[in-house]
Structures are given as structure tokens and as C-alpha cells.
Design a protein around this motif. Sequence first.
Motif, PDB file in Angstrom:
ATOM      1  N   GLY A 110       2.287   0.895   4.869  1.00  0.00           N
ATOM      2  CA  GLY A 110       3.328  -0.111   5.018  1.00  0.00           C
ATOM      3  C   GLY A 110       3.206  -1.207   3.975  1.00  0.00           C
ATOM      4  O   GLY A 110       4.205  -1.643   3.390  1.00  0.00           O
ATOM      5  N   ARG A 111       1.990  -1.650   3.718  1.00  0.00           N
ATOM      6  CA  ARG A 111       1.792  -2.690   2.705  1.00  0.00           C
ATOM      7  C   ARG A 111       2.065  -2.132   1.305  1.00  0.00           C
ATOM      8  O   ARG A 111       2.606  -2.820   0.448  1.00  0.00           O
ATOM      9  N   TYR A 112       1.685  -0.891   1.089  1.00  0.00           N
ATOM     10  CA  TYR A 112       1.847  -0.259  -0.224  1.00  0.00           C
ATOM     11  C   TYR A 112       3.323  -0.029  -0.548  1.00  0.00           C
ATOM     12  O   TYR A 112       3.754  -0.168  -1.694  1.00  0.00           O
ATOM     13  N   SER A 113       4.104   0.330   0.477  1.00  0.00           N
ATOM     14  CA  SER A 113       5.521   0.676   0.268  1.00  0.00           C
ATOM     15  C   SER A 113       6.476  -0.476   0.551  1.00  0.00           C
ATOM     16  O   SER A 113       7.629  -0.445   0.111  1.00  0.00           O
ATOM     17  N   GLY A 114       6.019  -1.469   1.322  1.00  0.00           N
ATOM     18  CA  GLY A 114       6.919  -2.529   1.750  1.00  0.00           C
ATOM     19  C   GLY A 114       7.787  -2.139   2.927  1.00  0.00           C
ATOM     20  O   GLY A 114       8.730  -2.852   3.276  1.00  0.00           O
TER      21      GLY A 114
ATOM     22  N   GLU B 156      12.837   7.700   5.079  1.00  0.00           N
ATOM     23  CA  GLU B 156      11.766   8.333   4.318  1.00  0.00           C
ATOM     24  C   GLU B 156      10.869   7.272   3.686  1.00  0.00           C
ATOM     25  O   GLU B 156      11.344   6.230   3.233  1.00  0.00           O
ATOM     26  N   LEU B 157       9.584   7.527   3.685  1.00  0.00           N
ATOM     27  CA  LEU B 157       8.628   6.633   3.040  1.00  0.00           C
ATOM     28  C   LEU B 157       8.885   6.622   1.536  1.00  0.00           C
ATOM     29  O   LEU B 157       8.915   7.664   0.891  1.00  0.00           O
ATOM     30  N   GLU B 158       9.075   5.429   0.982  1.00  0.00           N
ATOM     31  CA  GLU B 158       9.333   5.284  -0.449  1.00  0.00           C
ATOM     32  C   GLU B 158       8.050   4.785  -1.113  1.00  0.00           C
ATOM     33  O   GLU B 158       7.738   3.594  -1.079  1.00  0.00           O
ATOM     34  N   LEU B 159       7.317   5.669  -1.715  1.00  0.00           N
ATOM     35  CA  LEU B 159       6.038   5.315  -2.313  1.00  0.00           C
ATOM     36  C   LEU B 159       6.236   4.815  -3.750  1.00  0.00           C
ATOM     37  O   LEU B 159       6.989   5.425  -4.510  1.00  0.00           O
ATOM     38  N   PRO B 160       5.555   3.740  -4.123  1.00  0.00           N
ATOM     39  CA  PRO B 160       5.576   3.324  -5.528  1.00  0.00           C
ATOM     40  C   PRO B 160       4.653   4.234  -6.336  1.00  0.00           C
ATOM     41  O   PRO B 160       3.434   4.155  -6.234  1.00  0.00           O
TER      42      PRO B 160
END
Length: 468
Positions: free
Chosen positions: A275-279, A220-224
Motif C-alpha cells: 500500500g505504501r509502495y503503490s499509494g 488492480e494493484l498499480e506497482l511503480p
Amino acid sequence: MSAAEPAPPRIPVVPVAKRPAPLSTAQARLWFVHTSRPPTAEYNLQVALLLREKPDVDALVGAIHRLVRRHEPLRTVVEPRPSGPPVQRVLDEGPPTVDHRPAGPGADAMERAVATATEELRHVFELEHEPPLRVRLAGLDDADGAVVLVLTLHHLAFDGWSTAILLRELAEDLRRGGGPELPAPEVSYSDYAWWERDTLERERESLLRHWRTALSGVQELELPTDRPGHGVGGAMGTVQHEVSPATVQRLRAVAARAGASAFAVALAAWFAVLGRYSGQRDFVVGTPVSGRTDLALEPLIGCFVNTLCLRSALRPDEPFVELVRRTHLTLADALAHQALPFEELVRALGPDRRNDRNPLFRAFCSAVDAPPSLELDGLECEFVAPEYELSRFDLNATFLLGGPRPMLRLDYSRTLFDDATGADLAARLGVFLDWAVSRPDRAVRDVAWMTPGERRRILDTLKGEDLE
């Protein structure tokens, strides 16, 4: 059959004995949402027009009535069954009720039209008892007799593709001026629901095998976020970022070079920014598809839209143009297997289905073509954009690149994100897209997402901290 005669549709017309029809899979998905949460207007859609001069009200209402008569979903209610799944019951033909209450407040005609449309958008449909269409024709009290026409529809009966059909048929009906009525479509939505069910029975297992393989092991995408949790159904914020015509031109050149669509380029940029935002490198983004997989379905108003899951699988060292090529292949593969309804995939994979989240993905991406031509029997009119207030996704990037003012729009859940965060992310996406299509051979990790001015300010800040 002679060469001049059209081929019959592959979708059979079902006999009366097979009615009422089951819900389509798209309808079943929306019905599940409708019954598993407190009632909201989250899945309302709208077509709203500002008519700058007084229309022939009787002719306009008559055209709407005939539109409803031709298209079953506009007069369909959901009938729950004590044993077994619910069905769709088509109500008898009858003129739609038209609300003539005055328009909402505002300083000018468009502001009053937007207020009226937004007010209507808040209506919560009782899908078991009322048709999924509300009509409001409100006068604006100006010298020219301007009015706002608002058609509010539940997604259960309507989708984005249906908008062009609705506008085209209203315009053609008015042009005929009470002459011969437009012919009804060859097949009905009820026919489609039966055909879809039978087709899915034959293809389900092979489609499930494909999608299980395609999504195996994805995280799952882990958003900050500014606040923890998930934001579906919460208040929605929206920010728009203009895209220059030069960037659109370069984007189309990159698409041609990669043998891809313009949407594949935009989606690749969204992958890279997330990808850059979440790592993270490997996650899923949702995207809509029309779901009209047979030509016989193209003239029908209804809910056919399906959701596809697209896997990012980023490689930061590869050139951006290569990411575009791989994104194009991912899209093509998903489209080739689009017959599996999203709800079937969710049921098979068994992800978290709590009400505050979308299963399988947190971010969404779509593209919108130039708006359909707007001409109603010579009346001067323009689209009215209501203010949508409820979020269907944590993040949703929409690329509007075909009109006179290209832009990207970012919708975000205010449950999770501050307005400043949403505006910043939209700006980052816009800058990344500018640089990526300007230098498509640059590695994805090296594409800038800050303007030179922003970078200088950050460097100056860091230098200042070093001196303290």
C-alpha cells in the motif's frame, strides 16, 4: 461398523468405466497455461537431495519405482480430445527411466549438485507424451561416492504438500529394505477429479456469489516499476532478507494477541508495504492453499493447490494489531470458501488474461514451514536448492519463519524491476515487519520502513539541497 474401524472416505472410488478421468480444476488451469504460451519450464517443481555417501542405487531406484506405482499423477499424461475437454490418462506401471549422466560443474559437491538441479529444472515437459517426472542420479566424483538425486516434476502432478509425502515414503520404503510394500492410498487422484467436479456442480453458484461480493469494486494493484508492463514468464530475480529471532518471537506474540496466525501478521505487513509502495489502499494479493479439503486426500501426491484472492482494504490510521485482526478475518473467510477453483473465479469475473500477467492480482504471498525432516535409511543428505529462473508473479513475498534461520524471500520479475529495486523493497518489508511487531499499537501509517541510518542520510541529503 465397529468403533475400531475407520470411517470410509467421503470420496467414492470410481469404477473402471469412468476412466479416463477429467482433469482436476488445478490441472485444467495449468494445462491452459501450457497450451496458451510457448512451451517453458515455468511450472516445474523439484525435490533434489545431495547424498554425501554412495547409496544402494538399486534400492533407491526400486523405492522410486514403487512410489510411482502408488501415486497415479506421477505416471499420467494429458490426452486432448477432438471434441470435449482433455482427460488424464494413467500409464501402465513401469520403472521410471533414471538418467545417470555426471553432475554439472562446480567447485565443491553442493555447487555441482545445484548446477545439476538447475540444469534439470530447465526441462520442458511434453505433457501429452511423457510422464511429468524425470529422475536423475548423478555421481559427484568424490572419494565418498557422493551423488545428487534430482526428481523434477511438473506442477500438474505435484505441489508443495506432496514434497513431505514423497520424502516420507522414500525413507520408509528404504527402511523396510525390500519388505512388505507400503499400501496404496484409499482413493486415487482420478477419484478426486470426479468427486471435485460433482461437488463443484452443487456448490458453484453460492461460492461465486460470495467471491463476487468479496471482490466487488477492487482495483488492480498499480506497482511503480522500472519498466512498464507485466512480468509473468520473464526472468526472475530473488533476494533474501534475514529476520531476527527476536522479531519472530514478537511476531508470534502479536499473532497470539490478535487471535491470528503468524502468517496473518506477515501478510498484514506485506499489505501495508504494498500500500505504501503503490499509494493504494484497496487491492488484491494472491496466496496458495493446499486444497486438500478431505482427510482422504492428505496422503496423496498430486496437484491440489488452489489460489485465494485476499483483499487488503487498508486503513492507515488504525493500529497495526487491528490490521492483523482484520487480515485474519479475511483469511478465515477465504478459507471457508476455498472450494471454488481459482480458474472458475477468473472465468466468472472476466479479467485481462494476457500471457504476461496473472489475472486478478499482481503480488503474491506465502509462508513456508520448516523443511520436512530428511532421513534416508541412515544416509547423510541435505536439500539442494535449484536456481528458479522464470517468474510466475510480478512480486512474490515468501516468509520462512519456522527454521533455524528465519528469513523473508522476495521474488521479482526482472522484466519489470531492476535488482536494486527488488533488494530495496525486500529491505523495506523487513524493516517494516521489525517495527510493526515491536510496536503493534502504532498506526500503520506511522510504522517505519527505513532504518535510522537511512533516514539520517536522506535528511542530510535534503538539508544539503536546501543550502544550494
